[in-house]
Motif scaffolding. Structure first.
Motif, PDB file in Angstrom:
ATOM      1  N   UNK A   1      -4.339   1.039   3.555  1.00  0.00           N
ATOM      2  CA  UNK A   1      -3.313   0.426   4.407  1.00  0.00           C
ATOM      3  C   UNK A   1      -3.887  -0.735   5.232  1.00  0.00           C
ATOM      4  N   UNK A   2      -4.940  -0.501   6.063  1.00  0.00           N
ATOM      5  CA  UNK A   2      -5.492  -1.649   6.786  1.00  0.00           C
ATOM      6  C   UNK A   2      -6.166  -2.654   5.867  1.00  0.00           C
ATOM      7  N   UNK A   3      -6.755  -2.171   4.754  1.00  0.00           N
ATOM      8  CA  UNK A   3      -7.455  -3.083   3.851  1.00  0.00           C
ATOM      9  C   UNK A   3      -6.490  -4.109   3.265  1.00  0.00           C
TER      10      UNK A   3
ATOM     11  N   UNK B   1     -14.592 -17.857  10.361  1.00  0.00           N
ATOM     12  CA  UNK B   1     -14.839 -16.576  11.031  1.00  0.00           C
ATOM     13  C   UNK B   1     -13.669 -16.189  11.947  1.00  0.00           C
TER      14      UNK B   1
ATOM     15  N   UNK C   1      -7.266   4.719  13.388  1.00  0.00           N
ATOM     16  CA  UNK C   1      -7.159   3.833  12.221  1.00  0.00           C
ATOM     17  C   UNK C   1      -7.340   2.369  12.633  1.00  0.00           C
TER      18      UNK C   1
ATOM     19  N   UNK D   1      -8.218  -9.587  10.672  1.00  0.00           N
ATOM     20  CA  UNK D   1      -8.562  -8.165  10.869  1.00  0.00           C
ATOM     21  C   UNK D   1      -7.673  -7.566  11.959  1.00  0.00           C
TER      22      UNK D   1
ATOM     23  N   UNK E   1     -14.018  -5.004  15.632  1.00  0.00           N
ATOM     24  CA  UNK E   1     -14.836  -5.992  14.920  1.00  0.00           C
ATOM     25  C   UNK E   1     -14.215  -7.385  15.077  1.00  0.00           C
TER      26      UNK E   1
ATOM     27  N   UNK F   1     -11.478   0.674  15.006  1.00  0.00           N
ATOM     28  CA  UNK F   1     -12.709   0.029  14.521  1.00  0.00           C
ATOM     29  C   UNK F   1     -12.478  -1.376  13.972  1.00  0.00           C
ATOM     30  N   UNK F   2     -11.366  -1.549  13.249  1.00  0.00           N
ATOM     31  CA  UNK F   2     -11.095  -2.852  12.643  1.00  0.00           C
ATOM     32  C   UNK F   2     -10.810  -3.888  13.730  1.00  0.00           C
TER      33      UNK F   2
ATOM     34  N   UNK G   1     -10.877 -14.979   9.844  1.00  0.00           N
ATOM     35  CA  UNK G   1     -11.159 -13.604   9.389  1.00  0.00           C
ATOM     36  C   UNK G   1     -10.907 -12.614  10.536  1.00  0.00           C
TER      37      UNK G   1
ATOM     38  N   UNK H   1      -5.018  -6.396   6.067  1.00  0.00           N
ATOM     39  CA  UNK H   1      -5.969  -7.421   6.513  1.00  0.00           C
ATOM     40  C   UNK H   1      -6.165  -8.485   5.424  1.00  0.00           C
TER      41      UNK H   1
ATOM     42  N   UNK I   1       0.830  -1.211   0.000  1.00  0.00           N
ATOM     43  CA  UNK I   1       0.000   0.000   0.000  1.00  0.00           C
ATOM     44  C   UNK I   1       0.864   1.261   0.000  1.00  0.00           C
TER      45      UNK I   1
ATOM     46  N   UNK J   1      -6.491   6.357   2.916  1.00  0.00           N
ATOM     47  CA  UNK J   1      -5.790   5.760   4.060  1.00  0.00           C
ATOM     48  C   UNK J   1      -6.352   4.383   4.402  1.00  0.00           C
ATOM     49  N   UNK J   2      -7.592   4.099   3.924  1.00  0.00           N
ATOM     50  CA  UNK J   2      -8.177   2.775   4.176  1.00  0.00           C
ATOM     51  C   UNK J   2      -7.391   1.683   3.460  1.00  0.00           C
TER      52      UNK J   2
END
Lengths: 335, 322
Positions: free
Chosen positions: A118-120, A240, A198, A247, A205, A201-202, A243, A123, A105, A115-116
């Motif tokens: 980077x975590x996207x 799950x 940043x 995350x 979840x 939230x990830x 996943x 992950x 990224x 900026x999303x």
């Protein structure tokens, strides 16, 4: 056990709070304990003290706690899924895959676009890495420690090689090369509120997803056949959890690079004291993991102050001996 | 299936929230940081900071902090010491700094850590293009005025840095004077080397790195009447030079960066052992020189020292073995 269990919660909370206070009070500049207390009590402090405490130390301490809590929960959950006490995002190569995503990224400039990214990417790569390790080690049916480790080493090495390739290509641009190197070494230097926002939230979840499956993870400890017999959808639960851990690991790598061994050390210690039930293991690992990384970061900041050690050096110094101990124990068990 | 869809949606929402959370892309991508520009004239004056935002400098800064050696050198040239709150610890290292011995001990030396910088309560922090981007971004977040120097890949870029630092300090007259002195010395060098043959020259730092187009070293070699052999490789900036390519370039003059305080002919014991020196024309004609790294590494107004040294060495009369 119940008494020990009930005593553990206030002790863990107290440890976390004490380390948080120490993380606020100790640093490379001369902020006194008195000034920290004044700030906490809403009294007047010099503006530079307020800036250092609120803009530098507090977000860094909270981020350390968040990452430690997340990585420990992810480690505990992976150990349940793989039925292997050696499973950890770092050892399974998941962190290396996440780092590859993050580096990609940065290298491609996608972070400048959003900026999303980077975590996207972190992950997504962590998820893909975990699936490959799981697929490779589960092929033979039962998951052997050696198979899991070998698959993890293979996937981690491949991700490491790809990252090294990107790094060598990026060296022409000093800023990008330095940014990637900093990511790879792992640490919280220069991290602030934006990094916390940043990751939060990830990781939340992922953490909630793991916590929602704490009973299923207990069932998995009995073996797949037993778990299916009591109504657990083993395949779905594994998917799950993988996943969720992706995350958490991806978000962690996206803000602090690869910080190893947290997910190995903390669940191991908690299991020794409070037993293997995930209903206790997961929340206790969350609290102890947060405190552990907070303490490790404090050490990283203080050992050679005013310079800083890399956070990964501290966690490896604690984690590597425990890893070897667990490896030897697993070998003796299988002999 | 419904559970899986819910989890996927929650994950994507979290990722989207994460993306919206970080307000400064510069924190994550240092390519987003830009060189600062400062308007000329009286205070208050406007400065465009590294994040691209316009800030107002209300008065002459009186607590200026440096985060890079190049900034140390520029600040010592343009500002009186009493207005400097801190310089880097590198400023006293004579193997790297041409300002060594010039900075009064009363000015604090710093390692450039964020907390230390904030505790100095600076009203201006000067950072280099290569200074750590995350610290620069955090200084900006904390509301500290930051002046970021440009990529000093040419003398014109050094002049821009001098103009901007001079304007920020309220020392535009001093900056103009320094630029004119540099221009005069560059013209003098060009007059000295005009009409002379251009030797194939190669610069080596750390025994391995050379400098291509887009660097002050390349421009200095060219202005000093040489031909930078490394430019033939088609690469720009500083880059590691494989031994094979070094031999193939066949330089007639080699300039080695050295920690010594003056330039001189290199002795065999000075040469990095991994290179077959005897194969190079430069070695056969005893034209391998040591150049102080403090000169050749300077990207401030002191870069003129490297230019003058290069001109003298590239056109020095042949000598016997050292």
């Amino acid at each position: 056990m119940p008494l020990r269990r009930w005593l553990s919660w206030p002790l863990l909370l107290l440890l976390g709070a004490a380390l948080l206070l120490a993380a606020l009070a100790l640093g490379s500049s001369s902020v006194s304990w008195r000034q920290v207390l004044d700030l906490l009590l809403g009294r007047e402090v010099p503006s530079w003290v307020r800036t250092i405490l609120i803009e530098v130390r507090l977000p860094r301490a909270l981020l350390a706690f968040l990452l430690g809590a997340g990585l420990s929960s992810a480690g505990a959950a992976l150990q349940g899924v793989f039925r292997n006490p050696l499973a950890d995002p770092g050892i399974l190569g998941v962190s290396a895959c996440g780092a590859l995503g993050a580096v990609l990224a940065i290298f491609t400039g996608l972070v400048g676009w959003s900026t999303a990214a980077l975590p996207l990417l972190a992950c997504a790569f962590a998820f893909a890495g975990t699936m490959v390790v799981y697929g490779l080690s589960a092929r033979a049916g039962a998951m052997d420690s050696g198979d899991v480790m070998l698959a993890g080493v293979g996937v981690g090495s491949l991700a490491g090689a790809a990252t090294a390739l990107l790094l060598s290509l990026s060296l022409a641009n000093y800023a990008i090369g330095a940014q990637i190197l900093q990511w790879l070494m792992g640490g919280l230097d220069g991290r602030g509120w934006p990094h916390l926002r940043l990751a939060l939230p990830v990781m939340m979840v992922g953490w909630l997803l793991i916590l929602a499956h704490r009973r299923d993870l207990d069932a998995l400890l009995l073996g797949d056949a037993q778990a299916i017999a009591i109504g657990v959808d083993v395949r779905a639960v594994r998917g799950r959890i993988i996943l969720a851990t992706s995350l958490i690991t991806g978000a962690s790598v996206a803000v602090a690079g690869v910080v190893g061994f947290v997910g190995l050390v903390v669940p191991h210690l908690v299991r020794m004291v409070l037993g293997p039930s995930h209903r206790i293991l997961l929340p206790a690992s969350t609290l102890l993991g947060g405190a552990f990384l907070l303490g490790a970061d404090l050490l990283a900041r203080r050992v050679i102050a005013p310079q800083e050690l890399q956070l990964g050096v501290i966690t490896a110094a604690v984690g590597a001996p425990i890893f070897v101990h667990l490896l030897v124990k697993a070998r003796r068990g299988s002999a | 299936m419904r559970t899986e869809a819910g989890i996927a949606v929650a994950s994507l929402v979290a990722l989207a929230l994460a993306g919206r959370a970080a307000p400064s892309p510069a924190l994550l991508d240092p390519r987003r940081l830009t060189a600062s520009t400062v308007e000329e004239g009286d205070f208050p004056k406007r400065m465009v900071d590294p994040g691209g935002r316009e800030v107002v400098l209300r008065a002459r800064p009186g607590r200026v902090v440096s985060r890079a050696l190049v900034a140390d050198e520029l600040l010592l040239e343009l500002a009186p010491p009493e207005r400097l709150a801190a310089l880097t610890y590198l400023v006293d290292d004579a193997t790297m700094s041409l300002a060594a011995g010039k900075a009064p001990p009363s000015i604090r030396r710093t390692g450039g850590g964020l907390e230390e910088l904030l505790s100095l309560e600076p009203d201006l922090v000067v950072v280099a293009e290569f200074s750590e981007g995350s610290t620069t971004a955090q200084l900006l977040s904390a509301g500290v005025p930051v002046l970021r120097l440009g990529n000093a890949g040419s003398f014109e870029a050094v002049f821009d840095d001098l103009r901007n630092v001079g304007a920020a300090l309220g020392a535009s007259v001093e900056a103009r004077r320094t630029i004119e002195q540099m221009q005069g010395r560059i013209e003098q060098v060009q007059r000295q080397v005009a009409g002379r043959p251009r030797p194939r020259a190669l610069y080596l730092s750390g025994g391995q790195y050379t400098a291509g187009p887009g660097t002050l070293t390349h421009q200095s070699l060219t202005l000093a009447g040489g031909h930078n052999a490394a430019a033939e490789l088609g690469l720009s900036g500083a880059f590691p030079l494989p031994v094979e390519q070094l031999v193939a370039l066949a330089p007639e003059v080699v300039l080695l960066a050295s920690p010594e305080p003056s330039a001189r002919l290199a002795r065999p014991s000075d040469l990095p052992p991994n290179i077959p020196w005897a194969e190079l024309p430069a070695a056969r004609h005893h034209r391998i020189y040591l150049v102080p790294a403090a000169w050749s590494g300077a990207i401030s107004h002191h870069a003129i020292r490297a230019l003058e040294a290069f001109a003298a060495l590239l056109h020095a009369p042949p000598q016997g073995p050292p």
